[in-house]
Design a protein around this motif. Structure first.
Motif, PDB file in Angstrom:
ATOM      1  N   ASP A 194     -17.417  -7.843  37.714  1.00 56.83           N
ATOM      2  CA  ASP A 194     -18.534  -8.175  36.827  1.00 56.83           C
ATOM      3  C   ASP A 194     -19.833  -7.532  37.291  1.00 56.83           C
ATOM      4  N   SER A 195     -19.993  -7.409  38.611  1.00 51.38           N
ATOM      5  CA  SER A 195     -21.235  -6.826  39.137  1.00 51.38           C
ATOM      6  C   SER A 195     -21.396  -5.370  38.709  1.00 51.38           C
ATOM      7  N   PHE A 196     -20.282  -4.674  38.572  1.00 53.68           N
ATOM      8  CA  PHE A 196     -20.346  -3.280  38.142  1.00 53.68           C
ATOM      9  C   PHE A 196     -21.056  -3.177  36.781  1.00 53.68           C
ATOM     10  N   TYR A 197     -20.718  -4.113  35.893  1.00 53.18           N
ATOM     11  CA  TYR A 197     -21.318  -4.078  34.547  1.00 53.18           C
ATOM     12  C   TYR A 197     -22.677  -4.773  34.497  1.00 53.18           C
ATOM     13  N   ALA A 198     -22.850  -5.735  35.402  1.00 49.31           N
ATOM     14  CA  ALA A 198     -24.082  -6.525  35.343  1.00 49.31           C
ATOM     15  C   ALA A 198     -25.195  -5.921  36.190  1.00 49.31           C
ATOM     16  N   ILE A 199     -24.833  -5.234  37.276  1.00 49.11           N
ATOM     17  CA  ILE A 199     -25.874  -4.714  38.177  1.00 49.11           C
ATOM     18  C   ILE A 199     -25.837  -3.183  38.266  1.00 49.11           C
ATOM     19  N   VAL A 200     -24.651  -2.644  38.575  1.00 54.76           N
ATOM     20  CA  VAL A 200     -24.573  -1.205  38.882  1.00 54.76           C
ATOM     21  C   VAL A 200     -25.014  -0.348  37.684  1.00 54.76           C
ATOM     22  N   ILE A 201     -24.369  -0.555  36.535  1.00 54.19           N
ATOM     23  CA  ILE A 201     -24.709   0.295  35.379  1.00 54.19           C
ATOM     24  C   ILE A 201     -26.153   0.029  34.903  1.00 54.19           C
ATOM     25  N   PRO A 202     -26.573  -1.256  34.733  1.00 52.51           N
ATOM     26  CA  PRO A 202     -27.968  -1.463  34.323  1.00 52.51           C
ATOM     27  C   PRO A 202     -28.973  -0.869  35.316  1.00 52.51           C
ATOM     28  N   ALA A 203     -28.679  -0.987  36.627  1.00 55.07           N
ATOM     29  CA  ALA A 203     -29.598  -0.424  37.626  1.00 55.07           C
ATOM     30  C   ALA A 203     -29.648   1.094  37.478  1.00 55.07           C
ATOM     31  N   LEU A 204     -28.485   1.683  37.237  1.00 56.85           N
ATOM     32  CA  LEU A 204     -28.422   3.134  37.017  1.00 56.85           C
ATOM     33  C   LEU A 204     -29.273   3.529  35.800  1.00 56.85           C
ATOM     34  N   LEU A 205     -29.143   2.721  34.741  1.00 59.36           N
ATOM     35  CA  LEU A 205     -29.909   3.007  33.522  1.00 59.36           C
ATOM     36  C   LEU A 205     -31.411   2.880  33.782  1.00 59.36           C
ATOM     37  N   VAL A 206     -31.791   1.883  34.575  1.00 59.14           N
ATOM     38  CA  VAL A 206     -33.221   1.710  34.889  1.00 59.14           C
ATOM     39  C   VAL A 206     -33.732   2.941  35.652  1.00 59.14           C
ATOM     40  N   ILE A 207     -32.933   3.369  36.636  1.00 58.78           N
ATOM     41  CA  ILE A 207     -33.353   4.536  37.439  1.00 58.78           C
ATOM     42  C   ILE A 207     -33.491   5.771  36.537  1.00 58.78           C
ATOM     43  N   VAL A 208     -32.494   5.972  35.661  1.00 59.58           N
ATOM     44  CA  VAL A 208     -32.549   7.126  34.741  1.00 59.58           C
ATOM     45  C   VAL A 208     -33.776   7.028  33.844  1.00 59.58           C
ATOM     46  N   SER A 209     -34.078   5.802  33.393  1.00 59.24           N
ATOM     47  CA  SER A 209     -35.242   5.637  32.506  1.00 59.24           C
ATOM     48  C   SER A 209     -36.544   5.973  33.245  1.00 59.24           C
ATOM     49  N   TRP A 210     -36.604   5.615  34.546  1.00 52.73           N
ATOM     50  CA  TRP A 210     -37.795   5.963  35.340  1.00 52.73           C
ATOM     51  C   TRP A 210     -37.915   7.491  35.476  1.00 52.73           C
TER      52      TRP A 210
END
Lengths: 365, 397
Positions: free
Chosen positions: A337-353
């Motif tokens: 669940d962490s992969f979908y809840a933390i890893v991918i969203p965190a990746l998306l946040v970094i990409v957005s920055w």
């Protein structure tokens, strides 16, 4: 693309119903086995974690209002990599629906309808949920708005009647309190149900106002309610016995010491649970259907929802038994669940920055 | 038209899935189990189980049907499996066993010595069988118990359940924690569980219902007689009626206790009611001290110590009954140590302590025996009968 409108109250109830959905029935036995008399603290810790993770999703979606998590993958990671990550979420939503329906099937097959094939039970619930998916997000929200308050009130009335059987001795011998160790042994609750709420990001674009408050309040109230339920189970059924029971709440309701002529109130508790499960199933199926629409640019939900049943149904039969489900949950649920809840969203946040940084450079050039 | 056709197809499909096809339960196909008895055959060592099945026409009040038996008892035996009793029950019973509302589980002492945990697992694992049925122990031949009808109440399991519940309510002899689920919780505790003990008044039982015609009600009937004491899963002995009542009262499990005092010629009888127990466990030096202070009201049933008087001397009654009660408590504490029965649940209370000073006592399973127990009582006479004084004791001739 659907143009539904949800109020903040509806979003709050959707979050509450989704988080409580399967968990309030399944979680108590497991965490009491791990954390003994401190088990009631675990949902509070996990709820706090859920709120922190939710803040990440809310931050991400607030940068791109009107987009769900799959649309964000497509926008930020591009049509190819974004499509791949979108598909991963799609698999997650389908898997989630399969688990939800399997939890229900296991319970019914073990306790109520021993001779009925489990797939028949699954099919009945999937058909009803598919129908709500066809009708859309607003219908699911209105259904939740209608049912959740009634279910919560009825459940707690029955639960308070059970207090007659309260015994402090049920908390058993005092164990030493090691909070981090307890959290580590019960880490599955951080995944199921609190990380699973990532599913609700598919509903974010429809919420008109106070999205952050309603979503975070939904998770917070659900955590408090689960904690209270665990506390009651500890006081009434006891640490020793409930750590051996698969569904301690069901047993508790079966043995409700209310009166000699009013018995078997477990029927009410079961109905509450079935309704809550149907809501959670509808939400996860809707997320999957909406994901398919967004990824493959389709329009008609009916032709997506009905075939989804035939995908979810066999996946729901992958677990051999309740025990293998519990074992999987204990070992992998948090990481999965962490992969979908933390890893991918965190990746998306970094990409957005990074993208935001690049944009002014492009503008300057 | 198209929509109607589609709806008809959906309805037909859903009808095929209706669970009644697989899990239907026809009331007329059920054998409703009222009581389950378990024993071991002393000769072959086989497990024996008795299912007492309710016969609805026999329970019904219609006069024409009253001659039918209210229950039928089936006896089964099995050497190697306890589950086989229900799985293979249909070798004898022409209906499906329905044990959702079992009132009573009766086990012989010899069975419980060997298979106590097994029977608890057997009860607990079946989702339809609730663990709220009462546990009853016996050393009488189980077929005698199972084939004995209690006058007035036609269904034996229900009759015995009523007898237990009435004793909880009226005399406080049996505590609240004597169901199967309490026996399960008892496996993790040091405080023994006392299971009601039942025997038969006359072992030459006539299994026929003809005895219902007899006017001598208790003749060949079951009778409750104290309890069997189980520490975790071990049978450790028998406890009498009065001691069980007192230990339940001190543990907060009962709220009534019949207390009597005799001065040789006359005596006092009071019912101790609505006790409020102030319980404290502390350490003084190296010794744990349990202080129990019992505040309760007294209801005077009898006081015939003096000759005819105007009023009951309530202060004297309170003083004497307090003294008598404290004396009995002291005797109980001595008995618990002698028999190794932690009836006051001291070790469990020590185990629940969080402070580090208790850690040494937690590991010592006999710490409860080394605990000083101080019991004090404060009684107030609150209730009388219809009289405000006694007619006095009989004149000796």
């Amino acid at each position: 693309m659907e143009t539904a409108r949800l109020s903040s109250w509806q979003m709050f109830l959707l979050t509450l119903a989704f988080t409580l959905g399967t968990s309030f029935f399944i979680i108590p036995g497991g965490i009491i086995g791990n954390a003994k008399e401190y088990a009631w603290l675990i949902p509070l810790g996990a709820g706090l974690y859920g709120i922190v993770v939710a803040a990440l999703w809310l931050y991400l979606t607030s940068r791109y209002p009107g987009l769900g998590i799959i649309q964000l993958c497509l926008k930020l990671l591009g049509p190819k990599i974004g499509f791949l990550f979108g598909c991963l979420y799609l698999v997650f939503f389908i898997q989630l629906a399969a688990w939800v329906v399997r939890n229900l099937g296991d319970f019914i097959k073990v306790n109520l309808l021993v001779h009925t094939p489990i797939s028949a039970v699954h099919l009945m619930f999937l058909l009803v949920s598919a129908y709500t998916v066809i009708l859309g997000a607003e219908t699911i929200a209105m259904l939740t708005e209608f049912l959740t308050p009634v279910l919560v009130i009825v459940f707690w009335i029955v639960f308070f009647l059970m207090l007659k059987g309260w015994d402090w001795a049920n908390f058993g011998p005092a164990q030493e309190f090691h909070p981090w160790q307890l959290m580590a042994t019960s880490k599955q609750i951080f995944g199921f149900p609190f990380s699973e709420t990532v599913c609700l990001t598919m509903f974010f674009p429809f919420v008109q106002q106070r999205l952050k408050t309603s979503f975070i309040a939904g998770i917070g109230v659900a955590a408090i309610l689960i904690s209270l339920i665990v506390f009651f189970v500890l006081g009434i059924v006891g640490v020793y016995r409930s750590s051996h029971l698969t569904y301690p709440i069901f047993t508790l309701a079966q043995e409700l010491p209310f009166s000699f002529f009013i018995e078997h109130l477990e029927v009410i508790i079961c109905l509450v649970w079935f309704c809550a499960i149907s809501i959670k199933l509808s939400i996860s199926m809707y997320s999957a259907a909406a994901g398919i629409i967004q990824l493959f640019h389709l329009k008609n939900r009916t032709f997506i929802a009905l075939p989804l049943i035939w995908i979810i149904l066999p996946i729901s039969l992958l677990f051999e038994s309740v025990i293998s489900n519990i074992e999987w949950d204990r070992k992998y649920s948090f990481a999965f669940d962490s992969f979908y809840a933390i890893v991918i969203p965190a990746l998306l946040v970094i990409v957005s920055w990074i993208r935001k940084k690049q944009l002014p450079d492009i503008n300057q050039a | 038209m198209k929509r109607k056709r589609a709806m008809s197809v959906v309805v037909v499909v859903i009808c095929c899935l209706l669970t009644g096809c697989w899990d239907k339960k026809e009331i007329n196909d059920l054998a409703i189990v009222d009581a389950i008895g378990v024993d071991i055959d002393p000769d072959s060592g086989e497990r024996l189980v008795y299912f007492q099945i309710v016969n609805p026409p026999g329970v019904g009040g219609k006069s024409g049907e009253s001659s039918k038996a209210s229950v039928y008892t089936y006896k089964m035996s099995s050497i190697d499996s306890v589950s086989g009793f229900t799985v293979f029950a249909n070798k004898q019973i022409p209906r499906m066993i329905f044990s959702n509302d079992v009132q009573l589980y009766i086990m012989t002492l010899r069975y419980s010595q060997k298979y106590y945990r097994e029977i608890l697992d057997f009860i607990e694992s079946n989702p339809t069988r609730r663990s709220t049925g009462y546990f009853v122990a016996t050393d009488a031949p189980i077929d005698t118990i199972m084939n004995t009808i209690v006058p007035v109440e036609r269904v034996p399991g229900r009759a015995m359940r009523s007898m237990i519940e009435l004793q909880q309510k009226v005399s406080g002899v049996y505590g609240k924690h004597i169901r199967a689920r309490d026996a399960i919780n008892g496996l993790s505790r040091n405080r023994p569980i006392v299971i009601p003990f039942v025997s038969v008044m006359n072992d030459k039982v006539n299994p026929q219902f003809a005895k219902l015609e007899a006017i001598n009600a208790p003749y060949k009937s079951v009778v409750f007689d104290g309890g069997a004491v189980y520490v975790k899963d071990r049978l450790t002995g028998k406890i009498d009626y009065e001691t069980n009542n007192l230990s339940n009262l001190l543990s907060g499990d009962a709220d009534r206790y019949l207390l009597n005092y005799s001065d040789g010629e006359g005596g006092i009888e009071v019912m101790l009611e609505d006790p409020i127990i102030d319980r404290k466990l502390a350490i003084a030096g190296d010794t744990p001290i349990l202080s129990l202070n019992i505040n309760a009201s007294l209801r005077i049933y009898l006081d015939n110590r003096t000759k005819d008087s105007d009023y009951f001397d309530v202060h004297e009654i309170e003083r004497l009954m307090t003294k008598e009660f404290e004396k009995r408590c002291l005797k109980l504490v001595q008995l618990t140590r002698k028999k190794s029965w932690d009836l006051l649940g001291i070790q469990d209370q020590i185990d629940r302590k969080r402070s580090k000073v208790w850690s040494g006592y937690k590991t010592d399973s006999n710490a409860w025996k080394k605990t000083d127990v101080h019991i004090s009582a404060d009684f107030k006479v609150k209730w009388l009968g219809r009289t405000k004084s006694s007619y006095g004791r009989s004149e000796s001739k």
